[in-house]
Enzyme design. Structure first.
Site, short mmCIF file in Angstrom:
data_model
loop_
_atom_site.label_atom_id
_atom_site.label_comp_id
_atom_site.label_asym_id
_atom_site.label_seq_id
_atom_site.Cartn_x
_atom_site.Cartn_y
_atom_site.Cartn_z
N MET A 22 6.35 -31.15 7.05
CA MET A 22 5.39 -30.53 6.13
C MET A 22 4.73 -31.60 5.29
SD MET A 22 3.85 -27.88 4.93
CE MET A 22 2.61 -28.04 3.65
N GLU A 40 1.60 -35.91 9.93
CA GLU A 40 1.72 -35.57 8.50
C GLU A 40 0.91 -36.53 7.64
OE1 GLU A 40 2.90 -32.74 8.06
OE2 GLU A 40 3.74 -32.58 10.08
N GLU A 51 -4.79 -28.05 11.12
CA GLU A 51 -3.76 -28.42 12.10
C GLU A 51 -4.36 -29.04 13.35
OE1 GLU A 51 -0.99 -28.78 11.23
OE2 GLU A 51 -0.89 -27.53 9.45
ZN ZN Z 1 0.08 -30.12 10.38
#
Ligand code: ZN
Length: 864
Positions: free
Chosen positions: A267, A302, A324
């Site tokens: 994350m 990330e 994303e």
């Molecule tokens: Zn991501």
């Protein structure tokens, strides 16, 4: 009032947050002072809070005027309303709140994670996962990405524990009762979902200076020896992104934090990035190339978000796909730069195939769709967002040229730093950097409709004619026909003539003939390309287009004859992938496919082999008895020569992908090929590896572990279980765990299933269950277990994992089992998983149809 969007009458700009977790009790208390701007006089303040109690609430302005507030909660909308005793005038105010909450075990919000230390004692970590809407479980806040603010965090923790948050530590003050108040610098302006704090028996590596940014790896006690590789990758990729984006890293430090229990992979909390242990802690000399590559990928992904996502953020959750997709694209670029020999973009072919697989279904979805409630966006975290999204971005980048594309990205980030954007802002910025090219129009055609085209290429008198139609599998559902559609397809065509000379422009390293490259846009039904006289045409250069190609018979034969000479590995991959897809679409028979496969005996590329071997494994599932034995012989005959060419063991300095290819061929021989000699050798290899880990190549050792269960008995399974429990690296732990469902004995299989509700961490259980469903012999047992324990599974596993683990049902192609699966899942809907499950069921129907159409034909081809 909109139940999902907070009123804009009160807007926060800074949070002074103080939290005191009690790790043993599983609770926390906190206070927050939120600096807000009141646009017009208000008599109430509405913000988000969930699973919290608020004990005190008042507003105060710089003149010292105070407004006490009565608090009410609405559990449904996860909101708290502060009703003011008197209205608060427009202007600057501070909202003061004292609150308390629980450290939950659901892997979201502020939650507990545990591990067993070297002394065998269970230790507790308190950590966070806020995306999408769980910051509100840790502190009351305006929990929407558009409400950006700065955050000043103080954590009051036992003085023997480690504490980390988004920004650099600025001070430690004793706070009584053997606790210490750790304060951190204010963050940059950012969204609530990016806030993070982690407290526990952790330690950090030394600080590495990554181009001026302090970089550390933070990990549970005793794992520092597995952290060096992540430091190297972190420093490399930070520098890579600063250069690519042309903007310095926006935070004041980077901590990469390994967390034992984690629902996602990692994350992108600004400066405090959390990871599953297996994706961060690694001994690079003891793992396979894919395991190591995964670590590089995820760290790069990330860190790419620190700019794309954290510095510039989507306005609302409908934009999460771009966040994303783009980070996934950048991850490939960075990994490719870190280890060019891994040929990351060739390997990406397998990811593109996974996206094609879902996008060939009638139940696919557009990449971007309307998101009303934040929960709607949960369905966006799938293969169509990450893999198709990244593939579509790659298609655009290759079509524009890498430099022109990057100029657009730089312009976008520069124009919107610290702010929020819509998807179209990116296309407009790229279009501004590429005048005359219809970037937004092209991308809209890929973003707002599901599916993808099959391009048909036919020779004409002056070149070729390229036409498009939507691609679809056969037998998916009652309504086989997907809605027709067309795309603005960015196409790169390479064409060659065998006679050298003339004006042709040679491109590419494989040029054994004269080649020319054409850039075109296929719109509407068809376009004519004037290529002049050519001997062959490759209509998806470097496989970077998100479409399949069907050549007329003459062009196909011309290409096949030259495949090893003129096609790059990723293009040969595309040839195999497109041909296999045409089997699933009912246009090529399985015996024809087997004939096609025979043409690849000289193949040397890992990804091409992986695609071939995957298809052969699917064919194996259609067969039983003698035809299956014959087919196994066919597989051995195909694979053994390639394996023999590579030699039984690795050599010093051998490329990583060659080691992986040897391992992949070994696995195929030992499983699909049922090669007794390889099955025996797997045991020898593991024994040799136990005696001296450096004596066996790690990829081959991992392949041996994967082959043993095929012939494994109770003693083998007990051995694997012991190895899982005693593993000293996350990779070993996962390797042995994930092989447990490959043991076919019914009792052993049942034991493994039962472990998913007890011993196996809830973050890992979904992977075990999915693999259990895929087990050729025992998959129906796994399904029966899931049915029986449906509520327990739903209660224990992370909510985002249920629809994903059910992917395994695609392989339950026995018609009776398939019907039961469909009926049960219809009666037991999974929240936010409806679309994904509809896709699993349609894909299952495609497999049932394949069995129905091809099983006897394939059996006949193998003597049945
Ligand atoms: Zn991501």
């Amino acid at each position: 009032m909109d139940p999902y969007r907070l009123p804009r009458t009160v807007v926060p700009s800074h949070y002074a947050l103080r939290l005191a977790p009690d790790l043993e009790a599983g609770t926390f208390t906190g206070t927050v002072a939120i600096t807000v701007d009141v646009a017009d006089e208000v008599d109430q303040v509405v913000l988000n809070a969930a699973e919290l109690t608020i004990d005190e609430a008042w507003l105060e302005n710089p003149e010292g005027i105070r407004r006490n507030a009565a608090v009410t909660f609405d559990a449904e909308s996860e909101r708290a309303t502060l009703a003011l005793e008197e209205p608060a005038a427009a202007g600057a105010w501070t909202v003061h709140l004292a609150f308390a909450g629980i450290l939950n075990d659901k892997l979201h919000g502020f939650y507990r994670s545990t591990f067993v230390d070297a002394e065998g004692v269970e230790r507790v970590i308190a950590t966070t996962q806020f995306e999408a809407t769980s910051a509100r479980r840790a502190f009351p806040c305006w929990d929407e990405p558009e409400f950006k603010a700065t955050f000043g965090v103080t954590l009051v923790v036992p003085d023997d524990l480690f504490a980390v948050s988004n920004a650099a530590e600025t001070g430690r003050q004793p706070a009584g009762d053997a606790t210490v108040a750790v304060t951190f610098a204010d963050t940059m302006i950012m969204s609530t979902y990016l806030v993070a704090f982690v407290v526990g028996p952790l330690e950090a590596t030394e600080v590495v200076d990554a181009g001026g940014t302090p970089l550390r790896v933070v990990h549970p006690l005793g794992k520092g020896h597995l952290a060096q590789f992540a430091l190297e990758v972190g420093a490399f990729t930070l520098a890579f992104f600063e250069d690519y984006y042309g903007i310095p890293y926006p935070g004041d430090k980077v901590d990469l934090v390994a967390v034992p229990d984690f629902a996602f992979g990692a994350m992108e909390n600004l400066g405090c990035i959390t990871f599953r242990e297996v994706l961060l802690l690694v001994d690079p000399d003891a793992v396979t190339q894919p395991e190591l590559q995964r670590v590089v990928d995820v760290i790069a992904h990330e860190l790419a978000h620190m700019w794309f996502g954290d510095l510039v953020t989507m306005k609302w959750w409908n934009g999460i796909w771009l966040n994303e997709a783009f980070a996934t694209f950048m991850e490939m670029l960075a990994t490719d730069a870190f280890r060019p020999a891994w040929q990351r973009w060739v390997d990406f072919g397998l990811s593109r195939s996974a996206a094609f697989d879902v996008d060939s279904l009638a139940s696919t979805r557009p990449i971007e769709f309307e998101v009303v409630s934040p929960a709607d966006s949960e369905g966006m975290f799938d293969v169509l967002t990450y893999e198709k999204g990244a593939a579509v971005v790659r298609m655009l980048e290759q079509w524009l040229g890498a430099e022109s594309f990057r100029e657009g990205i730089r312009g976008y980030l520069d124009a919107h730093r610290y702010a929020n954007t819509e998807t179209t802002d990116l296309w407009d910025a790229i279009e501004a950097a590429n005048p005359g090219l219809p970037v937004r129009k092209v991308m809209d055609s890929w973003i707002f409709q599901g599916g993808y085209p099959l391009l048909s290429v036919e020779r004409t008198a002056t070149g070729v004619r390229v036409s498009q139609q939507r691609f679809a599998f056969a037998g998916g559902g009652e309504d086989d026909d997907v809605a027709p559609a067309t795309w603005s397809v960015p196409v790169l065509v390479r064409a060659g003539t065998d006679t050298s000379g003339g004006d042709a422009v040679p491109v590419g390293a494989t040029a054994a003939s004269s080649e020319r490259l054409e850039r075109t846009l296929v719109e509407g039904d068809a376009v004519e390309l004037d290529l002049g006289p050519v001997d062959w045409v490759q209509a998806n250069v470097n496989g970077s287009g998100f479409y399949r190609v069907h050549y007329d018979a003459e062009l196909r034969a011309a290409l096949a004859a030259r495949a090893q000479d003129v096609l790059a590995p990723v293009e040969r991959y595309g040839l195999v992938d497109d041909t296999w897809a045409s089997v699933l679409a009912g246009r090529t028979t399985t015996p024809e496919f087997c004939e096609f496969v025979r043409g690849f005996t000289a193949e040397t590329d890992l990804a091409v082999w992986q695609r071939l071997l995957g298809a052969l494994d699917t064919l194996d599932r259609l067969l039983d008895g003698d035809p299956r034995h014959q087919f196994q012989g066919f597989v051995r005959g195909l694979v053994r020569p390639a394996a023999d060419r590579l030699g039984a063991t690795g050599t010093a300095g051998e490329p990583d992908r060659q080691r992986e290819l040897r391992a992949a061929l070994f696995t195929a021989l030992g499983t699909t090929g049922a090669d007794a000699e390889v099955q025996a050798r797997a045991r020898t290899l593991l024994t040799a590896h136990d005696a001296d880990p450096s004596a066996v190549d790690p990829s081959l050792a991992a392949a041996a572990v994967g082959v043993i269960p095929a012939t494994g008995d109770a003693a083998d399974r007990a051995d694997f279980l012991a190895r899982f429990r005693a593993a000293t690296t996350p990779q070993d732990e996962q390797r042995y765990l994930r092989c447990l469902p490959d043991f076919n004995d019914p009792g052993l299989f049942a034991d493994t299933l039962a472990m998913t509700l007890t011993e196996v961490r809830s973050q890992d259980a979904p992977f075990v269950l999915r693999r259990a469903l895929i087990n050729r012999e025992r998959g129906p047992d796994a399904w029966a277990f899931l049915r029986e324990h449906w509520d327990d599974v739903g209660e224990r596993l992370p909510s985002n994992s249920i629809a994903r683990l059910l992917e395994g049902v695609r392989w339950l192609s026995d018609p009776e089992v398939a019907a039961d699966v469909a009926g049960f899942l219809e009666a037991h809907p999974v929240p936010q998983g409806a679309r994904t499950i509809a896709q699993h069921l349609e894909r299952l129907a495609v497999n049932v149809a394949l069995r129905d159409r091809e099983a006897s034909r394939l059996a006949a081809a193998f003597g049945g």
